[in-house]
Design a protein around this motif. Sequence first.
Motif, mmCIF file in Angstrom:
data_model
loop_
_atom_site.group_PDB
_atom_site.id
_atom_site.type_symbol
_atom_site.label_atom_id
_atom_site.label_comp_id
_atom_site.label_asym_id
_atom_site.label_seq_id
_atom_site.Cartn_x
_atom_site.Cartn_y
_atom_site.Cartn_z
ATOM 1 N N THR A 56 5.192 1.385 -3.135
ATOM 2 C CA THR A 56 4.505 0.311 -3.680
ATOM 3 C C THR A 56 5.423 -0.668 -4.164
ATOM 4 O O THR A 56 6.158 -0.614 -5.007
ATOM 5 C CB THR A 56 3.693 0.860 -4.753
ATOM 6 N N CYS A 57 5.584 -1.738 -3.405
ATOM 7 C CA CYS A 57 6.297 -2.946 -4.123
ATOM 8 C C CYS A 57 5.764 -3.537 -5.353
ATOM 9 O O CYS A 57 4.739 -3.793 -5.354
ATOM 10 C CB CYS A 57 6.563 -4.098 -3.028
ATOM 11 N N PRO A 58 6.450 -3.732 -6.512
ATOM 12 C CA PRO A 58 5.929 -4.101 -7.652
ATOM 13 C C PRO A 58 5.209 -5.554 -7.735
ATOM 14 O O PRO A 58 4.403 -5.914 -8.490
ATOM 15 C CB PRO A 58 7.256 -4.323 -8.614
ATOM 16 N N TRP A 59 5.572 -6.113 -6.485
ATOM 17 C CA TRP A 59 5.006 -7.465 -6.373
ATOM 18 C C TRP A 59 3.902 -7.397 -5.201
ATOM 19 O O TRP A 59 2.625 -8.024 -5.412
ATOM 20 C CB TRP A 59 5.987 -8.668 -5.963
ATOM 21 N N CYS A 60 4.490 -7.047 -3.885
ATOM 22 C CA CYS A 60 3.590 -7.157 -2.899
ATOM 23 C C CYS A 60 2.283 -6.080 -2.686
ATOM 24 O O CYS A 60 1.595 -6.067 -1.951
ATOM 25 C CB CYS A 60 4.438 -7.202 -1.467
ATOM 26 N N GLY A 61 2.549 -4.937 -3.438
ATOM 27 C CA GLY A 61 1.557 -3.794 -3.380
ATOM 28 C C GLY A 61 2.043 -2.660 -2.410
ATOM 29 O O GLY A 61 3.156 -2.763 -1.932
ATOM 30 N N VAL A 64 14.863 -2.303 -1.762
ATOM 31 C CA VAL A 64 14.728 -3.844 -1.560
ATOM 32 C C VAL A 64 13.555 -3.970 -0.541
ATOM 33 O O VAL A 64 13.484 -3.443 0.315
ATOM 34 C CB VAL A 64 16.037 -4.627 -1.282
ATOM 35 N N HIS A 65 12.657 -4.957 -0.864
ATOM 36 C CA HIS A 65 11.730 -5.036 -0.021
ATOM 37 C C HIS A 65 12.170 -6.404 1.167
ATOM 38 O O HIS A 65 11.764 -7.259 1.235
ATOM 39 C CB HIS A 65 10.366 -5.710 -0.718
ATOM 40 N N THR A 66 12.941 -5.594 1.990
ATOM 41 C CA THR A 66 13.580 -6.559 2.871
ATOM 42 C C THR A 66 12.672 -7.533 3.795
ATOM 43 O O THR A 66 13.184 -8.548 3.988
ATOM 44 C CB THR A 66 14.473 -5.677 3.865
ATOM 45 N N GLY A 90 9.520 -8.174 3.101
ATOM 46 C CA GLY A 90 8.590 -8.959 2.342
ATOM 47 C C GLY A 90 8.979 -10.059 1.475
ATOM 48 O O GLY A 90 9.624 -10.838 1.693
ATOM 49 N N CYS A 91 8.904 -9.467 0.394
ATOM 50 C CA CYS A 91 9.257 -10.683 -0.683
ATOM 51 C C CYS A 91 10.898 -10.498 -1.259
ATOM 52 O O CYS A 91 11.369 -11.417 -1.893
ATOM 53 C CB CYS A 91 8.615 -10.186 -2.163
ATOM 54 N N ARG A 92 11.589 -9.605 -0.551
ATOM 55 C CA ARG A 92 13.140 -9.510 -0.756
ATOM 56 C C ARG A 92 13.490 -9.194 -2.152
ATOM 57 O O ARG A 92 14.653 -9.725 -2.656
ATOM 58 C CB ARG A 92 13.889 -10.808 -0.020
HETATM 59 ZN ZN ZN Z 1 7.469 -7.148 -2.032
#
Ligand code: ZN
Lengths: 213, 94
Positions: free
Chosen positions: B5-10, B58-60, B62-64
């Motif tokens: 679960t990315c803290p931003w993208c879910g 790191v959400h490479t 996605g939102c990085r």
């Molecule tokens: Zn993300």
Amino acid sequence: MAEPYQRQSALAHLGLAARAAADREKSDAGVQLGERAFPGQLNLRGDPGNEEFMDAASGTVDCVLPTVPNTSAGEDDLEEGPRVLWLAPVEWLIVTAAGAEEALAGELVAAAAGCGGSVTDVSDARTVIVLQGPNARDVLMKGCPLDLHPDVFRPGHCAQSLLARAAVILYRRADEADGSASFEIHVTRSFADYLWVWLEDAAGEYGVQVIEV
Amino acid sequence: MLLITCPWCGPRDEIEFSCGGEAHITRPSEPEALTDEAWADYLFNRTNPKGPHAERWVHTHGCRRWFNVLRNTATNEILAVYEMGKPRPDGEGS
Ligand SMILES: [Zn+2]
């Protein structure tokens, strides 16, 4: 930007206009594919907590910059105005009709640069592949790990992810008149040919119609 | 395959992320004052536990953004996702 006469879309070598003309009468295809060439794309960075920046940028693009992850704001039809995709907490992609990006970039710099905003014209970094039709979602599901359930990834939603291992920005447009879904896939120029070939192969079982976008 | 679960993208698939190794390793403020052993410990030695392990991801694709994940290395269960700079939520370790 390259001189207009030198500018070639990422998929120009595929002769898609001729294929679209040949496919015009095709009506039973489950998937329609086309390239929206030369999409205007601006990368905008700034602090969403900075009211001055948000007001300046939102006023310039005629919509409030989206702060909810995976959503967009602005126009679905780019002829009506720009569309803004959420990319990250401090980053947006502004999509415009072909040719409208340069003037908008100038306006954005004038409005937002003084309050911490940064604008980069990234129009030539990616092209846009349009994927629509009754089986469009089935094709994406073969190569994309996103939850693409129609109630989850709804019209106006966007996401950065991988499609067949290629990095993409996916945007779901308003549904077609027949109720089928329509997607725009922003893909880097160097991966465009690979992704197009993959999409045609993945969509083969449903029947593919190449369309002019 | 992990669902992280990315803290931003879910919640997103593991292939969108890259792991940056153990979290909460602070660079010594005065490296020149350290012994070689202490410097080598900072550079090379990691805890490698069987059980809960705090690591950076790191959400490479996605939102990085970078963030921390508390993951059980034996079961792969993700126990917590928390922002960079925040303390380890189970109060363990460094
Ligand atoms: Zn993300």
